[in-house]
Design a protein around this motif. Structure first.
Motif, PDB file in Angstrom:
ATOM      1  N   LEU A 165      27.366 -59.085  67.521  1.00 28.98           N
ATOM      2  CA  LEU A 165      26.365 -60.167  68.211  1.00 28.98           C
ATOM      3  C   LEU A 165      26.761 -59.717  69.603  1.00 28.98           C
ATOM      4  O   LEU A 165      26.081 -58.901  70.427  1.00 28.98           O
ATOM      5  N   PHE A 166      27.667 -59.227  69.690  1.00 28.69           N
ATOM      6  CA  PHE A 166      28.393 -58.557  71.187  1.00 28.69           C
ATOM      7  C   PHE A 166      27.975 -56.919  71.328  1.00 28.69           C
ATOM      8  O   PHE A 166      27.952 -56.312  71.882  1.00 28.69           O
ATOM      9  N   ILE A 167      27.440 -56.550  69.850  1.00 25.05           N
ATOM     10  CA  ILE A 167      28.055 -55.015  69.301  1.00 25.05           C
ATOM     11  C   ILE A 167      26.283 -54.834  69.784  1.00 25.05           C
ATOM     12  O   ILE A 167      25.873 -53.965  70.501  1.00 25.05           O
ATOM     13  N   HIS A 168      25.753 -56.244  69.451  1.00 22.84           N
ATOM     14  CA  HIS A 168      24.418 -55.501  69.524  1.00 22.84           C
ATOM     15  C   HIS A 168      23.409 -56.019  71.470  1.00 22.84           C
ATOM     16  O   HIS A 168      22.265 -55.528  71.482  1.00 22.84           O
ATOM     17  N   THR A 169      24.203 -56.572  71.662  1.00 27.98           N
ATOM     18  CA  THR A 169      24.102 -57.145  73.115  1.00 27.98           C
ATOM     19  C   THR A 169      24.831 -56.619  74.242  1.00 27.98           C
ATOM     20  O   THR A 169      24.049 -56.620  75.272  1.00 27.98           O
TER      21      THR A 169
END
Length: 315
Positions: A97-101
């Motif tokens: 989630l952190f990668i994509h956001t």
């Protein structure tokens, strides 16, 4: 008295701890194998190397085990908490989630798309994982109806097999980790050793679920703590991985801790099973609190580091 105590210790070791260690190592290897398999080719339907496939598969096994329960509580714990819990990973899901956001936010037309990615990621992960659990539960019901097998005998065979494999697996992983310590691919072996500690940490923290406070509020506090702690520690490990990216040995150890300790300390399959046992409102509250608190630690720790010093080696 000493002989009795020694006998009880040996019995506990063979009845639970050695099979539990074996399931944690096997679960870790299964998770890494599926991740590696998905990362071998391009143009995947979903992001290559995503934890989605892993969590879906682990939740299927968890669902089956919730229906076909073994009479021996030790082997049931080994297969659910030990194998399924280590097989799946919650902290890796928060990392994705952190990668994509955050890490890929510059690729979007504007920052508002990060919110969309956050919502989409949670919807997909929750839907796929809970559907895997439901599928496993129904598959277990079908197996119980069509095949009249005794769980006592099967459980005894599984326990004997795990007991036989436990020490050789530990020795094998240790030897391979030492022999191939200069090769980055040896993180498979080293992470499996770290996975044992992560799985034990989750096992003992899960005992908090039976405490009066957790029971009163219908909130599995122990599982929440494992997922929250694992996500927090994972964000710290990624900072260390960024800082020591040029040091091969340190990079190997940190990456092994990421794939072994934190991934095994957190769990998606148990998380989904607990949500399935709660009412819709309580399970929704449980999900929102767990995801937002864990994701917030990534923003606070890793996000702050990115905005102040950058995360070039992780992007």
């Amino acid at each position: 008295m000493n002989q009795v105590g020694l006998s009880n210790t040996f019995s506990t070791l063979t009845e639970f701890h050695l099979p539990f260690i074996a399931t944690s190592i096997i679960g870790n290897v299964c998770r890494l194998s599926i991740l590696k398999l998905n990362n071998l080719y391009s143009s995947s339907y979903t992001t290559n190397g995503t934890i989605l496939y892993v969590n879906f598969t682990a939740c299927i096994f968890m669902g089956i085990l919730q229906t076909i329960k073994f009479e021996d509580s030790n082997i049931q714990t080994c297969l659910t908490t030990g194998y399924c819990g280590t097989f799946s990973s919650f902290s890796t899901y928060i990392w994705e989630l952190f990668i994509h956001t955050v890490l890929r936010a510059d690729e979007y037309p504007n920052r508002g798309y990060s919110i969309c990615e956050f919502l989409i990621g949670n919807i997909i992960e929750l839907s796929v994982s809970i559907s895997g659990l439901k599928f496993g539960i129904n598959m277990g019901l079908i197996l119980k109806q069509r095949f009249n097998f005794g769980t006592r005998k099967i459980g005894a065979v599984i326990k004997a097999t795990l007991l036989f494999l436990s020490i050789p697996l530990l020795i094998l992983m240790l030897v391979l980790a030492i022999v191939y310590r200069n090769k980055f691919n040896s993180y498979w072996c080293l992470s499996s050793l770290f996975a044992v500690f992560g799985t034990y940490g989750r096992f003992y923290l899960s005992k908090i679920n039976s405490k009066p406070l957790s029971q009163k509020w219908h909130f599995p506090l122990g599982t929440f703590m494992t997922n929250f702690i694992a996500s927090t520690v994972l964000s710290i490990f990624f900072i260390l991985l960024q800082r020591y990216s040029s040091d091969a040995i340190k990079k190997l150890v940190i990456y092994s801790l990421i794939e072994g300790l934190t991934a095994s300390l957190s769990t998606m399959s148990t998380f989904m099973n607990e949500m399935n046992n709660l009412s819709f409102v309580k399970s929704s509250v449980y999900f929102v609190i767990t995801v937002f608190s864990s994701y917030s630690m990534f923003i606070i720790i890793l996000g702050s580091y990115k905005w102040s010093r950058g995360l070039d080696h992780l992007e």
